[in-house]
Design an enzyme around this catalytic site. Structure first.
Site, PDB file in Angstrom:
ATOM      1  CB  THR A  93      -7.980  -5.711 -18.690  1.00 33.54           C
ATOM      2  OG1 THR A  93      -7.510  -5.118 -19.886  1.00 33.54           O
ATOM      3  CG2 THR A  93      -9.137  -4.899 -18.139  1.00 33.54           C
ATOM      4  CE  LYS A 168      -9.161  -2.434 -21.279  1.00 34.69           C
ATOM      5  NZ  LYS A 168      -8.891  -2.557 -22.685  1.00 34.69           N
ATOM      6  CE  LYS A 243     -10.312  -9.283 -17.630  1.00 38.07           C
ATOM      7  NZ  LYS A 243      -8.978  -9.598 -18.125  1.00 38.07           N
TER       8      LYS A 243
HETATM    9  P1  NAD Z   1      -5.126 -14.959 -23.760  1.00 39.36           P
HETATM   10  O1  NAD Z   1      -6.057 -15.822 -23.001  1.00 39.36           O
HETATM   11  O2  NAD Z   1      -5.003 -15.126 -25.238  1.00 39.36           O
HETATM   12  O3  NAD Z   1      -3.637 -15.069 -23.139  1.00 39.36           O
HETATM   13  C1  NAD Z   1      -3.355 -15.209 -21.777  1.00 39.36           C
HETATM   14  C2  NAD Z   1      -2.114 -16.080 -21.672  1.00 39.36           C
HETATM   15  O4  NAD Z   1      -1.700 -16.137 -20.311  1.00 39.36           O
HETATM   16  C3  NAD Z   1      -2.359 -17.533 -22.133  1.00 39.36           C
HETATM   17  O5  NAD Z   1      -1.425 -17.868 -23.152  1.00 39.36           O
HETATM   18  C4  NAD Z   1      -2.155 -18.343 -20.854  1.00 39.36           C
HETATM   19  O6  NAD Z   1      -1.592 -19.629 -21.086  1.00 39.36           O
HETATM   20  C5  NAD Z   1      -1.198 -17.444 -20.089  1.00 39.36           C
HETATM   21  N1  NAD Z   1      -1.145 -17.707 -18.659  1.00 39.36           N
HETATM   22  C6  NAD Z   1      -2.178 -17.840 -17.777  1.00 39.36           C
HETATM   23  N2  NAD Z   1      -1.716 -18.060 -16.536  1.00 39.36           N
HETATM   24  C7  NAD Z   1      -0.362 -18.073 -16.626  1.00 39.36           C
HETATM   25  C8  NAD Z   1       0.679 -18.273 -15.684  1.00 39.36           C
HETATM   26  N3  NAD Z   1       0.425 -18.503 -14.376  1.00 39.36           N
HETATM   27  N4  NAD Z   1       1.949 -18.233 -16.117  1.00 39.36           N
HETATM   28  C9  NAD Z   1       2.229 -18.029 -17.426  1.00 39.36           C
HETATM   29  N5  NAD Z   1       1.284 -17.834 -18.376  1.00 39.36           N
HETATM   30  C10 NAD Z   1       0.004 -17.861 -17.969  1.00 39.36           C
HETATM   31  O7  NAD Z   1      -5.565 -13.449 -23.403  1.00 39.36           O
HETATM   32  P2  NAD Z   1      -5.242 -12.121 -24.243  1.00 39.36           P
HETATM   33  O8  NAD Z   1      -6.318 -11.882 -25.243  1.00 39.36           O
HETATM   34  O9  NAD Z   1      -3.816 -12.154 -24.664  1.00 39.36           O
HETATM   35  O10 NAD Z   1      -5.467 -11.020 -23.103  1.00 39.36           O
HETATM   36  C11 NAD Z   1      -4.516 -10.793 -22.073  1.00 39.36           C
HETATM   37  C12 NAD Z   1      -4.982  -9.604 -21.230  1.00 39.36           C
HETATM   38  O11 NAD Z   1      -5.150  -8.468 -22.077  1.00 39.36           O
HETATM   39  C13 NAD Z   1      -6.334  -9.842 -20.543  1.00 39.36           C
HETATM   40  O12 NAD Z   1      -6.285  -9.273 -19.262  1.00 39.36           O
HETATM   41  C14 NAD Z   1      -7.320  -9.102 -21.453  1.00 39.36           C
HETATM   42  O13 NAD Z   1      -8.467  -8.654 -20.762  1.00 39.36           O
HETATM   43  C15 NAD Z   1      -6.458  -7.942 -21.930  1.00 39.36           C
HETATM   44  N6  NAD Z   1      -6.879  -7.357 -23.219  1.00 39.36           N
HETATM   45  C16 NAD Z   1      -7.179  -8.171 -24.266  1.00 39.36           C
HETATM   46  C17 NAD Z   1      -7.574  -7.605 -25.480  1.00 39.36           C
HETATM   47  C18 NAD Z   1      -7.924  -8.462 -26.668  1.00 39.36           C
HETATM   48  O14 NAD Z   1      -8.487  -7.925 -27.649  1.00 39.36           O
HETATM   49  N7  NAD Z   1      -7.588  -9.751 -26.666  1.00 39.36           N
HETATM   50  C19 NAD Z   1      -7.673  -6.199 -25.601  1.00 39.36           C
HETATM   51  C20 NAD Z   1      -7.319  -5.403 -24.513  1.00 39.36           C
HETATM   52  C21 NAD Z   1      -6.926  -6.001 -23.317  1.00 39.36           C
END
Ligand code: NAD
Length: 295
Positions: A93, A168, A243
Site C-alpha cells: 500500500t 485502496k 498510514k
Molecule cells: P512488514 O513490515 O511486516 O514487512 C515489510 C518487509 O519488507 C519487512 O520484512 C522488511 O524487512 C522488508 N523490506 C523493507 N525494505 C526492504 C528492501 N529494501 N529490500 C527487501 N526487503 C525490504 O509489513 P506487512 O504487514 O507485510 O505490510 C506490507 C505492505 O502491505 C505494507 O505496504 C502494508 O501497508 C500493506 N498491507 C498490510 C496489511 C496488514 O494487515 N499487515 C494489510 C493490507 C496491506
C-alpha cells in the site's frame, strides 16, 4: 509453473509467497531482515542473496514493502537485472504518485507492471483470501491475474496505472470514517442507557449496517469474532489505518478533493497512535472516544 521473484517477506509477504509455492510455482525471494527470510524458507520459498539476484530468472516479480520510497528504491535496483517483458507487480500500500512513478520506470525498460494493493490482512494473506485492487494496462493484467488469484479470492481491475492504490485508499477512508461512526454510536448508547446488544440488533438490520459494525464490532459481545473480544488485538492495526488515512489525505490535497470526515478520521487515529495504541486493532479507538485508554 511460473518463475516468480518475491521481494519483501514480512507479515504479509511471507505467507503470500508461501501460497505461490503451494500453487507449484518456482519462487525465489529476498528480504533485508533475516527473520523474514527464515519465515519464508519454512514455507518452502527459495532464498536469494539480494533483490537483484532474486529477479534474474523471473517471469514475474512481486514486491510487498512498507512504503513508496522502499518500492521505488527496490524497483530501481532490480529493473536493470530483469528481462524485457517481465511483469512487475507491487502489492504494497503506497502513495498514488510513487505507484505511477514505479509504472513509468518499468515502462522505460519495456517491462509490464501492475499496482495491486490488497485488503484482507494477515489472515487473508495466510488463507489466500485477499482482495486485490489492480491498476495497469490490460496486457499487464492479463499476464498477472492468474497468480494474483492464487494468493486471493477476488482480483478487481480498477483501470490504468495507480488506480489500484486509488481504490485502496478510498476504501480504507470509508472504513476509518465508518469505524469512528460506529464507535460514537455505541458511546452515545452507553450514556443514554441502551445496551450494546440492543443497538447491535437494531443497527445491524437497519440503515446503520456496515462492515465496521457487523464484522469488526468495536464492543465485545455482539460479534464474537471481532477483535474487541480478544483484548483489541489486531486484526487491522491502528498504525496501518493511520498510514492509509494519511495517504488518502495527501491524495485528496493533491487532487483538490474535499474530504473533511477523512481529515477528522486521520486526526483521531493520529491521537490513538500517539496514545501508544498503534499496534492495537483500529476498533480500539472506542476507548479514545470514551475519553479513556482502558476498555
Ligand atoms: P512488514 O513490515 O511486516 O514487512 C515489510 C518487509 O519488507 C519487512 O520484512 C522488511 O524487512 C522488508 N523490506 C523493507 N525494505 C526492504 C528492501 N529494501 N529490500 C527487501 N526487503 C525490504 O509489513 P506487512 O504487514 O507485510 O505490510 C506490507 C505492505 O502491505 C505494507 O505496504 C502494508 O501497508 C500493506 N498491507 C498490510 C496489511 C496488514 O494487515 N499487515 C494489510 C493490507 C496491506
Amino acid at each position: 509453473m511460473t518463475s516468480i521473484a518475491f521481494i519483501g517477506l514480512g507479515n504479509m509477504g511471507a505467507p503470500m509467497a508461501g501460497n505461490l509455492v503451494k500453487a507449484q510455482h518456482k519462487v525465489v525471494a529476498f528480504d533485508l531482515a533475516q527473520a523474514s527470510m527464515d519465515a519464508a524458507a519454512e514455507l518452502g520459498v527459495g532464498l536469494a542473496t539480494s533483490a537483484q539476484d532474486a529477479v534474474k530468472e523471473a517471469e514475474i516479480v512481486v514486491t510487498m514493502l512498507p512504503a513508496g520510497k522502499h518500492v521505488l528504491s527496490v524497483w530501481a535496483d532490480i529493473l536493470p537485472n530483469v528481462k524485457p517483458g517481465t511483469l512487475l507487480i507491487d502489492c504494497s500500500t503506497i502513495d498514488v504518485d510513487s505507484a505511477r512513478k514505479a509504472h513509468a520506470m518499468a515502462a522505460e525498460l519495456s517491462c509490464l507492471s501492475l499496482d495491486a494493493p490488497v485488503s484482507g490482512g494477515v489472515g487473508g494473506a495466510k488463507g489466500a483470501t485477499l482482495t486485490f485492487m489492480v491498476g495497469g494496462s490490460n496486457d499487464a493484467f492479463a499476464k498477472g491475474e492468474e497468480i494474483l488469484a492464487q494468493m486471493g479470492r477476488r482480483v478487481v481491475h480498477c483501470g490504468p496505472a495507480g488506480n489500484g492504490q486509488v481504490a485502496k485508499i478510498c476504501n480504507n477512508m470509508i472504513l476509518g470514517i465508518s469505524m469512528i461512526g460506529v464507535c460514537e454510536a455505541f458511546v452515545l448508547a452507553e450514556k443514554l442507557g441502551l445496551s450494546h446488544e440492543a443497538l447491535y440488533d437494531v443497527a445491524s438490520t437497519s440503515s446503520g449496517q456496515c462492515w465496521s459494525l457487523t464484522t469488526y464490532c468495536p464492543v465485545p459481545g455482539p460479534v464474537p469474532t471481532s477483535p474487541a473480544n480478544n483484548g483489541y488485538k489486531a486484526g487491522f492495526a491502528s498504525a496501518l489505518m493511520l498510514k492509509d488515512l494519511k495517504l488518502s489525505q495527501e491524495a485528496a490535497q493533491a487532487a483538490g478533493a474535499a474530504t473533511p470526515l477523512g481529515a477528522a478520521a486521520a486526526q483521531l487515529y493520529g491521537l490513538h497512535n500517539a496514545w501508544g495504541e498503534g499496534a492495537a486493532d483500529f476498533s480500539g479507538i472506542i476507548h479514545l472516544l470514551r475519553g479513556r485508554t482502558e476498555a
